[in-house]
Design a protein around this motif. Structure first.
Motif, PDB file in Angstrom:
ATOM      1  N   THR A 233       0.896  -1.122  -0.019  1.00 19.31           N
ATOM      2  CA  THR A 233       0.005   0.212  -0.183  1.00 19.31           C
ATOM      3  C   THR A 233       0.931   1.263   0.094  1.00 19.31           C
ATOM      4  OG1 THR A 233       0.026  -0.168   2.522  1.00 19.31           O
ATOM      5  CG2 THR A 233      -1.923  -1.078   1.119  1.00 19.31           C
ATOM      6  N   SER A 234       2.187   1.266  -0.577  1.00 20.29           N
ATOM      7  CA  SER A 234       3.016   2.258  -0.516  1.00 20.29           C
ATOM      8  C   SER A 234       2.867   3.052  -1.591  1.00 20.29           C
ATOM      9  CB  SER A 234       4.493   1.980  -0.405  1.00 20.29           C
ATOM     10  OG  SER A 234       4.665   1.064  -1.592  1.00 20.29           O
ATOM     11  N   ASN A 235       3.267   4.566  -1.555  1.00 19.24           N
ATOM     12  CA  ASN A 235       3.024   5.372  -2.675  1.00 19.24           C
ATOM     13  C   ASN A 235       3.958   4.901  -3.739  1.00 19.24           C
ATOM     14  OD1 ASN A 235       1.194   6.792  -1.233  1.00 19.24           O
ATOM     15  ND2 ASN A 235       2.793   7.981  -0.200  1.00 19.24           N
ATOM     16  N   ALA A 236       4.998   4.330  -3.699  1.00 17.97           N
ATOM     17  CA  ALA A 236       5.965   3.983  -4.438  1.00 17.97           C
ATOM     18  C   ALA A 236       6.440   2.489  -4.601  1.00 17.97           C
ATOM     19  CB  ALA A 236       7.081   4.786  -4.616  1.00 17.97           C
ATOM     20  N   ILE A 237       7.016   1.877  -5.512  1.00 23.97           N
ATOM     21  CA  ILE A 237       7.745   0.692  -5.795  1.00 23.97           C
ATOM     22  C   ILE A 237       9.386   0.817  -5.552  1.00 23.97           C
ATOM     23  CG2 ILE A 237       8.145  -1.326  -6.936  1.00 23.97           C
ATOM     24  CD1 ILE A 237       5.421  -1.385  -6.181  1.00 23.97           C
ATOM     25  N   HIS A 238       9.901   0.070  -4.517  1.00 23.66           N
ATOM     26  CA  HIS A 238      11.154   0.208  -4.254  1.00 23.66           C
ATOM     27  C   HIS A 238      11.894  -1.075  -4.840  1.00 23.66           C
ATOM     28  CE1 HIS A 238      10.031   3.872  -2.286  1.00 23.66           C
ATOM     29  NE2 HIS A 238       9.386   3.352  -1.467  1.00 23.66           N
ATOM     30  N   THR A 239      13.272  -0.836  -4.992  1.00 22.00           N
ATOM     31  CA  THR A 239      14.425  -1.761  -5.242  1.00 22.00           C
ATOM     32  C   THR A 239      14.025  -2.894  -3.945  1.00 22.00           C
ATOM     33  OG1 THR A 239      15.701  -0.669  -6.374  1.00 22.00           O
ATOM     34  CG2 THR A 239      16.499  -2.680  -5.777  1.00 22.00           C
TER      35      THR A 239
ATOM     36  N   LEU B 257      13.732  -7.594  -4.144  1.00 20.63           N
ATOM     37  CA  LEU B 257      14.862  -8.256  -3.169  1.00 20.63           C
ATOM     38  C   LEU B 257      13.828  -9.302  -2.252  1.00 20.63           C
ATOM     39  CD1 LEU B 257      17.790  -6.087  -2.690  1.00 20.63           C
ATOM     40  CD2 LEU B 257      16.833  -7.312  -4.858  1.00 20.63           C
ATOM     41  N   GLN B 258      13.036  -8.460  -1.720  1.00 16.15           N
ATOM     42  CA  GLN B 258      12.007  -9.377  -0.746  1.00 16.15           C
ATOM     43  C   GLN B 258      11.314 -10.576  -1.444  1.00 16.15           C
ATOM     44  OE1 GLN B 258       8.973  -7.014   0.964  1.00 16.15           O
ATOM     45  NE2 GLN B 258       8.520  -8.185   2.704  1.00 16.15           N
ATOM     46  N   LEU B 259      10.734 -10.264  -2.603  1.00 17.61           N
ATOM     47  CA  LEU B 259      10.083 -11.312  -3.358  1.00 17.61           C
ATOM     48  C   LEU B 259      11.215 -12.291  -3.623  1.00 17.61           C
ATOM     49  CD1 LEU B 259       8.180  -9.037  -5.930  1.00 17.61           C
ATOM     50  CD2 LEU B 259       6.996 -10.500  -4.004  1.00 17.61           C
TER      51      LEU B 259
ATOM     52  N   ILE C 156       4.105  -7.800  -7.226  1.00 14.06           N
ATOM     53  CA  ILE C 156       3.673  -7.056  -6.007  1.00 14.06           C
ATOM     54  C   ILE C 156       2.045  -6.557  -6.390  1.00 14.06           C
ATOM     55  CG2 ILE C 156       3.548  -4.608  -5.044  1.00 14.06           C
ATOM     56  CD1 ILE C 156       5.953  -6.406  -3.945  1.00 14.06           C
ATOM     57  N   ILE C 157       1.143  -6.743  -5.571  1.00 15.55           N
ATOM     58  CA  ILE C 157      -0.321  -6.289  -5.900  1.00 15.55           C
ATOM     59  C   ILE C 157      -0.147  -4.801  -5.165  1.00 15.55           C
ATOM     60  CG2 ILE C 157      -2.617  -6.539  -5.279  1.00 15.55           C
ATOM     61  CD1 ILE C 157      -1.870  -9.364  -4.425  1.00 15.55           C
TER      62      ILE C 157
ATOM     63  N   TYR D 194       2.638  -5.560 -10.232  1.00 17.89           N
ATOM     64  CA  TYR D 194       3.861  -4.946 -10.712  1.00 17.89           C
ATOM     65  C   TYR D 194       4.780  -6.209 -10.691  1.00 17.89           C
ATOM     66  CZ  TYR D 194       8.698  -3.597  -9.711  1.00 17.89           C
ATOM     67  OH  TYR D 194       9.967  -3.523  -9.733  1.00 17.89           O
ATOM     68  N   GLU D 195       5.470  -6.402 -11.914  1.00 16.89           N
ATOM     69  CA  GLU D 195       6.673  -7.752 -12.009  1.00 16.89           C
ATOM     70  C   GLU D 195       8.006  -7.017 -11.928  1.00 16.89           C
ATOM     71  OE1 GLU D 195       5.790 -10.839 -14.708  1.00 16.89           O
ATOM     72  OE2 GLU D 195       4.131  -9.833 -15.499  1.00 16.89           O
ATOM     73  N   PRO D 196       8.729  -7.406 -11.257  1.00 17.76           N
ATOM     74  CA  PRO D 196      10.361  -7.021 -11.302  1.00 17.76           C
ATOM     75  C   PRO D 196      10.883  -7.362 -12.742  1.00 17.76           C
ATOM     76  CG  PRO D 196      10.014  -8.382  -9.249  1.00 17.76           C
ATOM     77  CD  PRO D 196       8.631  -8.350 -10.419  1.00 17.76           C
ATOM     78  N   SER D 197      11.585  -6.169 -13.071  1.00 16.46           N
ATOM     79  CA  SER D 197      12.161  -6.078 -14.448  1.00 16.46           C
ATOM     80  C   SER D 197      13.431  -7.486 -14.482  1.00 16.46           C
ATOM     81  CB  SER D 197      12.989  -4.890 -14.746  1.00 16.46           C
ATOM     82  OG  SER D 197      13.601  -4.381 -14.035  1.00 16.46           O
ATOM     83  N   ARG D 198      14.076  -7.519 -13.328  1.00 22.12           N
ATOM     84  CA  ARG D 198      15.081  -8.325 -13.078  1.00 22.12           C
ATOM     85  C   ARG D 198      14.618  -9.872 -12.813  1.00 22.12           C
ATOM     86  NH1 ARG D 198      16.937  -3.754 -10.613  1.00 22.12           N
ATOM     87  NH2 ARG D 198      15.990  -4.694  -8.753  1.00 22.12           N
TER      88      ARG D 198
END
Length: 266
Positions: A163-169, A173-175, A195-196, A216-220
């Motif tokens: 529920t954050s305002n932005a997606i962070h690196t 890594l957590q995923l 990330i939902i 959201y799907e990580p690009s790496r």
């Protein structure tokens, strides 16, 4: 050798409580650690505290100053409420904005986020495999709680609710860390992570997005993200060579001694 299905705890636990009925005291262990076979594994989120926050965070911190703690606590409280509602929703409970007396159970902002989760679930229609499970990596000595593992169109996804305002690196890594712990446990491997994100700017409906939410799907790749996580883990271990939780003790009952004033006078 890691045995299958033994490093997953499904019961939701946020702190480890140890009650001593003899001394009538309770010990509350540090919730940055998970208990595992008489050992303690640091949580993924505590490890990722060692990842640099970046210039954007530093600028934000300067702008808000002493209000940063208040803002962070408010955001964390909102996130907790949404996570709790989502978990109960998936258990089949009815989630209501108003109680029987017409009073709100949630703020409007939190209720909007809950509605977005409902929209995500009814739009994507994933098959729920697991929710809120504790995962342990015996190979790398860390642990964490995964929000969701689902199947979407035949693919196995590990998803985290944000529920954050932005997606962070750090989220990428957590995923990857959760996926590593899952894959140590199950034959059926994680194929995708995401990330939902319930505060997305997306306004059009699509395959994996709706109004104000998206997956959201990580690009790496998972492998690349986990390599980065392990670098951060090494920094954590450098500063915490023998990580152990702190333990606070509290009495579980108190009573005023009726003779207290007599003792003072004496």
């Amino acid at each position: 050798m890691i045995e299958k299905n033994v490093n997953v705890y499904k019961k939701s636990v946020t702190r480890i409580l140890k009650v001593d009925p003899t001394s009538k005291r309770v010990s509350i262990n540090d919730n940055r650690f998970y208990s595992r076979n008489d050992n303690y594994y640091p949580s993924v989120t505590s490890i990722l505290q060692f990842l640099p926050k970046g210039k954007f965070f530093e600028t934000w911190l300067k702008d808000v100053g002493h209000n940063s703690d208040i803002i962070a606590r408010k955001a964390a409280d909102e996130g907790t409420q949404v996570h709790d509602a989502a978990e109960r929703y998936l258990l089949g409970e009815k989630i209501s904005w108003l109680d029987e007396n017409g009073k709100s159970n949630y703020s409007l902002d939190v209720w909007k986020l809950i509605l977005k989760f409902h929209d995500f679930w009814t739009t994507v229609k994933p098959i729920l495999l697991e929710s809120e499970i504790h995962l342990f990596s015996d190979q790398y000595k860390f642990a964490g709680t995964c929000d969701l593992v689902v199947e979407i169109e035949g693919e196995r996804w590990l998803l985290d609710l944000k529920t954050s305002n932005a997606i962070h690196t750090a989220m990428d890594l957590q995923l990857s860390a959760y996926a590593q712990a899952w894959n140590e446990t199950f034959e059926e491997k994680i194929e995708k992570t995401g990330i939902i994100w319930l505060k997305s700017s997306k306004r059009k409906e699509g395959k994996l997005q709706g109004k104000g939410w998206e997956i959201y799907e990580p690009s790496r790749s998972l492998e690349d993200n986990f390599k980065l996580f392990e670098h951060v883990h090494e920094l954590f271990k450098l500063e915490n060579p023998n990580p152990k939780p702190t333990s606070d003790q509290y009495p579980i009952e108190i009573q005023l001694d009726p003779n207290i004033y007599d003792k003072i006078e004496g």
